[in-house]
Design an enzyme around this catalytic site. Structure first.
Site, PDB file in Angstrom:
ATOM      1  N   THR A  31      23.848  73.165  57.151  1.00  0.00           N
ATOM      2  CA  THR A  31      22.682  72.516  56.532  1.00  0.00           C
ATOM      3  C   THR A  31      22.311  71.264  57.326  1.00  0.00           C
ATOM      4  O   THR A  31      21.144  71.059  57.683  1.00  0.00           O
ATOM      5  CB  THR A  31      22.960  72.173  55.058  1.00  0.00           C
ATOM      6  OG1 THR A  31      23.520  73.308  54.401  1.00  0.00           O
ATOM      7  CG2 THR A  31      21.680  71.748  54.357  1.00  0.00           C
ATOM      8  N   ALA A  85      27.496  69.348  52.067  1.00  0.00           N
ATOM      9  CA  ALA A  85      28.603  69.315  51.108  1.00  0.00           C
ATOM     10  C   ALA A  85      28.966  70.742  50.721  1.00  0.00           C
ATOM     11  O   ALA A  85      28.146  71.652  50.816  1.00  0.00           O
ATOM     12  CB  ALA A  85      28.221  68.521  49.864  1.00  0.00           C
ATOM     13  N   GLY A 100      33.941  72.274  56.818  1.00  0.00           N
ATOM     14  CA  GLY A 100      33.923  72.347  58.274  1.00  0.00           C
ATOM     15  C   GLY A 100      35.077  71.605  58.932  1.00  0.00           C
ATOM     16  O   GLY A 100      35.066  71.391  60.146  1.00  0.00           O
ATOM     17  N   GLU A 106      33.486  62.370  58.844  1.00  0.00           N
ATOM     18  CA  GLU A 106      32.300  62.323  57.977  1.00  0.00           C
ATOM     19  C   GLU A 106      32.417  61.170  56.994  1.00  0.00           C
ATOM     20  O   GLU A 106      31.471  60.418  56.772  1.00  0.00           O
ATOM     21  CB  GLU A 106      32.144  63.643  57.208  1.00  0.00           C
ATOM     22  CG  GLU A 106      31.731  64.817  58.076  1.00  0.00           C
ATOM     23  CD  GLU A 106      31.751  66.125  57.311  1.00  0.00           C
ATOM     24  OE1 GLU A 106      32.576  66.280  56.390  1.00  0.00           O
ATOM     25  OE2 GLU A 106      30.928  67.000  57.640  1.00  0.00           O
TER      26      GLU A 106
HETATM   27  O1  DER Z   1      32.467  70.141  56.218  1.00  0.00           O
HETATM   28  C1  DER Z   1      31.570  69.594  55.559  1.00  0.00           C
HETATM   29  O2  DER Z   1      31.751  68.676  54.761  1.00  0.00           O
HETATM   30  C2  DER Z   1      30.211  70.145  55.744  1.00  0.00           C
HETATM   31  O3  DER Z   1      29.264  69.240  55.348  1.00  0.00           O
HETATM   32  C3  DER Z   1      30.165  71.478  55.084  1.00  0.00           C
HETATM   33  O4  DER Z   1      31.102  71.613  54.096  1.00  0.00           O
HETATM   34  C4  DER Z   1      28.862  71.892  54.521  1.00  0.00           C
HETATM   35  O5  DER Z   1      28.604  73.018  55.264  1.00  0.00           O
HETATM   36  P1  DER Z   1      27.322  73.935  55.081  1.00  0.00           P
HETATM   37  O6  DER Z   1      26.129  72.985  55.095  1.00  0.00           O
HETATM   38  O7  DER Z   1      27.377  74.827  56.286  1.00  0.00           O
HETATM   39  O8  DER Z   1      27.490  74.652  53.787  1.00  0.00           O
END
Ligand code: DER
Length: 226
Positions: A31, A85, A100, A106
């Site tokens: 995202t 998130a 991720g 982050e």
């Molecule tokens: O790792 C993280 O916190 C990322 O923001 C992730 O969890 C969100 O990934 P996505 O946008 O591919 O769902």
């Protein structure tokens, strides 16, 4: 999960709020990737910004998109971080991150940011957090940490890699343990306890950390400011 159109709308809505001269934290995941692409287009059109990536993947994406980069220790704070998130509570702005495996940097970038603009598709919304909480753990500590989180009522699982034998290894050379607490009624309490567990580098509970959220749907986007 979630539709690409919804993720794109959320990412582009957040990118639209970025002003010339800003230092922008660049989040990790699919995202936030849409926000990075939109910022790359804006830079091509003359937008003057500097990006601070939250992971190797985000850095590569930003390089490919032509966004000028710097590291956290080269700037005095961050104006806005745009990040995704795994699960998000709209009422409180709390979320779980770490899908991720980048949640340590982050959280560091978010802690230095004036505005924390989260971008999610509607599949991430929940009334109560019940997604497993990722922990970045020192490799030697993963069995000790597993025991400690069990005593906190969690069920730990070492995160296996997809295209590599053995566990996921983070950008920082650590392992990831996903801990299922079931429904988390008091995120702040669990966050405090997890932070105190020796061997845990960082956990993925971001308690009331969003200042703004853009929720993408297939046909629109809604942005809330806290
Ligand atoms: O790792 C993280 O916190 C990322 O923001 C992730 O969890 C969100 O990934 P996505 O946008 O591919 O769902």
């Amino acid at each position: 999960g979630g539709s690409d159109a919804a993720k794109r709308r959320a990412g582009e809505a957040a990118a639209d709020t970025v002003e010339p001269g800003m230092v922008v934290g660049l989040g990790t995941g699919s995202t936030a990737a849409y926000a990075i692409e939109a910022l790359g287009d804006a830079v091509d059109d003359g937008l003057d910004i500097v990006g601070v990536p939250t992971s190797f993947g985000a850095r590569q994406r930003a390089i490919d998109c032509g966004i000028p980069l710097c590291s956290l220790d080269e700037i005095d704070g961050i104006d806005i971080v745009i990040d995704g998130a795994d699960q998000f509570v709209r009422d409180t702005g709390s979320c779980i991150k770490g899908g991720g495996a980048a949640h340590s940097r982050e959280k560091l970038v978010a802690s230095a940011a004036e505005t924390v603009h989260l971008v999610v598709d509607e599949t991430k919304l929940t009334d109560a957090l019940d997604h497993p909480v990722p922990l970045e753990v020192l490799p030697d500590a993963h069995t000790v940490v597993a025991d400690a989180v069990r005593s906190l009522g969690g069920e730990p699982t070492l995160r296996d890699a997809a295209n590599k034998d053995g566990p996921v290894v983070t950008d920082n050379g650590n392992l990831v343990c996903d801990v299922d607490f079931g429904t988390i009624s008091d995120p702040a309490s669990i966050a405090t306890h997890l932070s105190a567990v020796t061997g845990v580098v960082e956990h993925g509970l971001f308690v009331e950390c969003a200042t703004t959220v853009s929720v993408g749907q297939a046909d629109g986007v809604s942005t809330t400011t806290y």
